[in-house]
Every structure is written in structure tokens, then in C-alpha cells.
Design an enzyme around this catalytic site. Structure first.
Site, PDB file in Angstrom:
ATOM      1  N   TYR A  25      -0.751  -0.529  10.616  1.00 25.87           N
ATOM      2  CA  TYR A  25      -1.202  -1.022   9.179  1.00 25.87           C
ATOM      3  C   TYR A  25      -0.084  -0.528   8.529  1.00 25.87           C
ATOM      4  O   TYR A  25       0.480  -1.332   7.587  1.00 25.87           O
ATOM      5  CB  TYR A  25      -2.503  -0.167   8.991  1.00 25.87           C
ATOM      6  CG  TYR A  25      -2.934  -0.454   7.710  1.00 25.87           C
ATOM      7  CD1 TYR A  25      -3.360  -1.843   7.068  1.00 25.87           C
ATOM      8  CD2 TYR A  25      -2.787   0.430   6.516  1.00 25.87           C
ATOM      9  CE1 TYR A  25      -3.962  -1.898   5.698  1.00 25.87           C
ATOM     10  CE2 TYR A  25      -3.099   0.199   4.975  1.00 25.87           C
ATOM     11  CZ  TYR A  25      -3.639  -1.184   4.864  1.00 25.87           C
ATOM     12  OH  TYR A  25      -4.077  -1.346   3.460  1.00 25.87           O
TER      13      TYR A  25
ATOM     14  N   SER B 219       0.992  -1.231  -0.019  1.00 25.18           N
ATOM     15  CA  SER B 219      -0.006   0.073  -0.149  1.00 25.18           C
ATOM     16  C   SER B 219       1.002   1.040   0.073  1.00 25.18           C
ATOM     17  O   SER B 219       1.861   1.263   0.457  1.00 25.18           O
ATOM     18  CB  SER B 219      -0.940  -0.068   1.080  1.00 25.18           C
ATOM     19  OG  SER B 219      -1.612   1.355   1.328  1.00 25.18           O
TER      20      SER B 219
HETATM   21  N1  NAP Z   1      -8.742  -0.611   0.339  1.00 26.77           N
HETATM   22  C1  NAP Z   1      -7.660   0.049  -0.028  1.00 26.77           C
HETATM   23  O1  NAP Z   1      -8.000   1.096  -0.203  1.00 26.77           O
HETATM   24  C2  NAP Z   1      -6.378  -0.487   0.011  1.00 26.77           C
HETATM   25  C3  NAP Z   1      -5.338   0.363  -0.219  1.00 26.77           C
HETATM   26  C4  NAP Z   1      -4.281  -0.053  -0.294  1.00 26.77           C
HETATM   27  C5  NAP Z   1      -4.035  -1.489   0.184  1.00 26.77           C
HETATM   28  N2  NAP Z   1      -4.945  -2.316   0.334  1.00 26.77           N
HETATM   29  C6  NAP Z   1      -4.762  -3.752   0.606  1.00 26.77           C
HETATM   30  O2  NAP Z   1      -5.491  -4.529  -0.436  1.00 26.77           O
HETATM   31  C7  NAP Z   1      -5.670  -5.950   0.378  1.00 26.77           C
HETATM   32  C8  NAP Z   1      -7.045  -6.141   0.172  1.00 26.77           C
HETATM   33  O3  NAP Z   1      -7.811  -5.270   1.039  1.00 26.77           O
HETATM   34  P1  NAP Z   1      -9.499  -4.833   0.779  1.00 26.77           P
HETATM   35  O4  NAP Z   1      -9.357  -3.415   0.589  1.00 26.77           O
HETATM   36  O5  NAP Z   1      -9.974  -5.874  -0.351  1.00 26.77           O
HETATM   37  O6  NAP Z   1     -10.062  -4.952   1.952  1.00 26.77           O
HETATM   38  P2  NAP Z   1     -11.214  -6.110   2.194  1.00 26.77           P
HETATM   39  O7  NAP Z   1     -12.425  -5.979   1.582  1.00 26.77           O
HETATM   40  O8  NAP Z   1     -11.431  -5.899   3.878  1.00 26.77           O
HETATM   41  O9  NAP Z   1     -10.644  -7.537   2.104  1.00 26.77           O
HETATM   42  C9  NAP Z   1      -9.537  -8.072   2.954  1.00 26.77           C
HETATM   43  C10 NAP Z   1      -9.635  -9.488   2.864  1.00 26.77           C
HETATM   44  O10 NAP Z   1      -8.531 -10.197   3.736  1.00 26.77           O
HETATM   45  C11 NAP Z   1      -9.218 -11.186   4.326  1.00 26.77           C
HETATM   46  N3  NAP Z   1      -8.579 -11.604   5.662  1.00 26.77           N
HETATM   47  C12 NAP Z   1      -8.220 -10.495   6.680  1.00 26.77           C
HETATM   48  N4  NAP Z   1      -7.543 -11.028   7.747  1.00 26.77           N
HETATM   49  C13 NAP Z   1      -7.367 -12.322   7.265  1.00 26.77           C
HETATM   50  C14 NAP Z   1      -6.773 -13.468   7.995  1.00 26.77           C
HETATM   51  N5  NAP Z   1      -6.432 -13.461   9.185  1.00 26.77           N
HETATM   52  N6  NAP Z   1      -6.846 -14.727   7.438  1.00 26.77           N
HETATM   53  C15 NAP Z   1      -7.217 -14.851   6.124  1.00 26.77           C
HETATM   54  N7  NAP Z   1      -7.903 -13.801   5.290  1.00 26.77           N
HETATM   55  C16 NAP Z   1      -8.028 -12.699   6.039  1.00 26.77           C
HETATM   56  C17 NAP Z   1     -10.622 -10.748   4.586  1.00 26.77           C
HETATM   57  O11 NAP Z   1     -11.153 -11.860   5.091  1.00 26.77           O
HETATM   58  P3  NAP Z   1     -12.884 -11.906   5.455  1.00 26.77           P
HETATM   59  O12 NAP Z   1     -13.588 -11.544   4.075  1.00 26.77           O
HETATM   60  O13 NAP Z   1     -12.981 -13.080   6.204  1.00 26.77           O
HETATM   61  O14 NAP Z   1     -13.000 -10.563   6.370  1.00 26.77           O
HETATM   62  C18 NAP Z   1     -10.825 -10.278   3.354  1.00 26.77           C
HETATM   63  O15 NAP Z   1     -11.584 -11.193   2.425  1.00 26.77           O
HETATM   64  C19 NAP Z   1      -5.086  -5.633   1.785  1.00 26.77           C
HETATM   65  O16 NAP Z   1      -3.936  -6.305   1.841  1.00 26.77           O
HETATM   66  C20 NAP Z   1      -5.151  -4.276   1.904  1.00 26.77           C
HETATM   67  O17 NAP Z   1      -4.113  -3.967   2.913  1.00 26.77           O
HETATM   68  C21 NAP Z   1      -6.256  -1.812   0.346  1.00 26.77           C
END
Ligand code: NAP
Length: 255
Positions: free
Chosen positions: A139, A114
Site C-alpha cells: 500500500y 497518503s
Molecule cells: N481512509 C484513510 O484513512 C485513508 C488515508 C490515506 C489515504 N487514503 C486514500 O483515500 C482514497 C479513498 O479511500 P477511502 O478511505 O475512501 O476507502 P474506501 O471507502 O475503501 O474507498 C475506496 C474506493 O476505491 C474504489 N476502488 C477500489 N479499487 C478499485 C478499482 N480497481 N477500480 C475502481 N474503483 C476502485 C472502491 O470501490 P468499491 O466501492 O467498488 O469498493 C471505493 O469506492 C484511497 O486512494 C486511499 O488510499 C485513505
């Protein structure tokens, strides 16, 4: 394709959607909770029994809880599940990734980092928790660690096995689920769709464009600055060595 997820109901719904959009797609669903080393080991054993080869591993899972939580092994959850769990998983899947590299000349690992890494600091005193927990620095540390792992890994992987890191952009996903509603509402106009972010991850894993590249950091939404801390090779090496000890894996040697 294998979906490795902790929530089986959500994973099965995602599988159904993939099959609906791509009839005939073979989608396996396996249970993986990155907040438990035992669970990660069990997942790796299950996967090895079902798939001899892994062509691409996408380390995407990430959480950002507003209250401090811990993994089974006692690591602060964001350091533990966003970084150390995927670090362990990546090492456990290396035999299948190496086999894919030998057979096809093209296997890949993708780390979802990120832009938030820019405010991160690697502080070993916080790996097992912070006395004054603030979610964003925790984070940011986990995302900085994802990126530094990518750089350290690129110096270690054999030919044909590449590693790529990405910033997906500010994405309208569930990651903001714990934010107060007005904050989330103010943020939303600046966020991109999960489809657009996911496209970059898919390209890094599959597109010929990235076939002969490794150790890069790409973004789905500009700007994408890379912090000085992330580029510090000595710090990358120190984190890699310490992480191998914490995760209980044999460190890979540099090429
Ligand atoms: N959204 C943003 O603006 C943004 C920006 C920069 C980077 N990111 C990165 O993008 C990636 C995806 O995030 P997202 O935005 O799609 O968020 P999200 O919708 O909350 O998805 C995160 C996923 O990670 C899973 N997860 C969390 N903890 C876990 C664990 N202990 N074991 C297995 N799975 C786990 C969650 O599972 P559950 O479905 O069971 O909750 C969910 O499916 C992350 O690495 C995040 O840091 C996101």
C-alpha cells in the site's frame, strides 16, 4: 460531474444522494475498473464520447487487500490499481484536460496519496507481486508512487493545467473493512470524517485558492511529512519513465 466507479449500484446511490442534496445537479455514472487496462481504455472512450472537456480529474480510488491480488495485466493489485491504473487514466484524459485548460485557463488533476507513503519504497521487483506479501508495504509503495507521479507531472503539464496531491487524513471509511474488529475499533477514535477529507479534494479541484499552484502536497489532517524518497527528483523521473512503458503510453516531455 461524472462518477467513475466499478460498483454501479453504489455509484447510482451516490448520484441519488448528490442530486437530493443539490437539486438539478447533472451527474453521469460511468463504469471504471482500475485493475484492467482494457477497462480503463473503454472508460476513456466512453467519457470522450459524452464529455468534450474535463475540468478536473480526481484520482481517488484505492484498495488495500490483506491477501495478495493481481490486476488483469498481472500487476500486484495495489501497485496496479492504486497507481498504474490512475497513471494510465490520467494520460488518456489529457486531451480533454488540455482543452479545458485552453478554454478556461484552469484545469486540474488531483491525486489522493497518503501519509503512508513515508514508509514506502519503489521496488520494481515487486510490481508484479511479492513472494512474501505484506499488505502495508505494498500500500505504502502505491501511495508513494501517487505522490511521485504528482511531482513528475508538474514538470510536464502546460500552463493552465495543474496537478495536486493530498493526504486525506486518517479517514473513517471502508478502506479498513478487512482489518480485525478490535484493531479497527482501536483506530476509530483517531479517524476523521469522510466529509472533512472530501472537502480538501473538492477544494483542490475547484477552489480559486489553488488555481495558480501546482505540484504541491496538502493534507486534511496534520502532521504531513514528505519523505526524502518522495522528493528524489531522479527517482521520480525513473518511475515516470518506467510507468509509461508499463502502461503503454507516450511519456510527456519535461517543460
Ligand atoms: N481512509 C484513510 O484513512 C485513508 C488515508 C490515506 C489515504 N487514503 C486514500 O483515500 C482514497 C479513498 O479511500 P477511502 O478511505 O475512501 O476507502 P474506501 O471507502 O475503501 O474507498 C475506496 C474506493 O476505491 C474504489 N476502488 C477500489 N479499487 C478499485 C478499482 N480497481 N477500480 C475502481 N474503483 C476502485 C472502491 O470501490 P468499491 O466501492 O467498488 O469498493 C471505493 O469506492 C484511497 O486512494 C486511499 O488510499 C485513505
Amino acid at each position: 460531474m461524472c462518477l467513475a466507479c466499478r460498483n454501479q449500484a453504489k455509484a447510482e446511490a451516490a448520484r441519488d444522494e448528490i442530486v437530493r442534496r443539490t437539486p438539478g445537479a447533472e451527474v453521469d455514472v460511468l463504469s471504471l475498473d482500475l485493475s484492467s487496462f482494457e477497462h480503463i481504455h473503454r472508460f476513456a472512450t466512453d467519457l470522450a464520447a459524452r464529455h468534450e472537456r474535463v475540468d478536473a480529474l480526481i484520482n481517488n480510488a484505492g484498495a488495500s487487500p490483506l491477501k495478495q491480488q493481481f490486476t488483469v495485466e498481472g500487476f500486484e493489485l495495489q501497485f496496479g490499481a492504486n497507481y498504474l491504473g490512475p497513471f494510465l487514466l490520467t494520460h488518456l484524459l489529457l486531451p480533454q484536460l488540455r482543452l479545458a485548460a485552453e478554454q478556461t485557463g484552469d484545469a486540474r488533476i488531483v491525486h489522493v496519496a497518503s501519509v503512508a507513503h513515508n514508509i514506502g519504497r519503489i521496488d520494481p521487483d515487486t510490481f508484479r507481486g511479492r513472494s512474501k506479501y505484506r499488505p502495508f508495504p505494498a500500500y505504502a509503495q502505491s501511495k508513494l508512487a501517487n505522490l511521485m507521479f504528482n511531482f513528475a507531472l508538474a514538470r510536464r503539464l502546460p500552463d493552465g493545467l495543474s496537478t495536486h496531491a493530498m493526504h486525506p487524513g486518517g479517514v473513517d471509511s471502508d478502506i479498513y473493512r478487512e482489518l480485525p474488529r478490535p484493531v479497527h475499533a482501536a483506530l476509530r477514535p483517531f479517524l476523521i470524517s469522510a466529509d472533512r477529507a472530501g472537502r480538501l479534494g473538492t477544494e483542490l479541484a475547484l477552489s480559486p485558492e489553488y488555481r495558480d499552484r501546482s505540484g504541491e502536497y496538502l493534507t486534511a489532517q496534520r502532521p504531513n511529512p514528505v519523505s526524502r524518497r518522495a522528493r528524489d527528483v531522479a527517482a521520480q523521473e525513473a518511475l515516470y519513465a518506467e510507468s509509461a512503458v508499463l502502461a503503454g503510453v507516450e511519456p510527456l516531455t519535461r517543460r
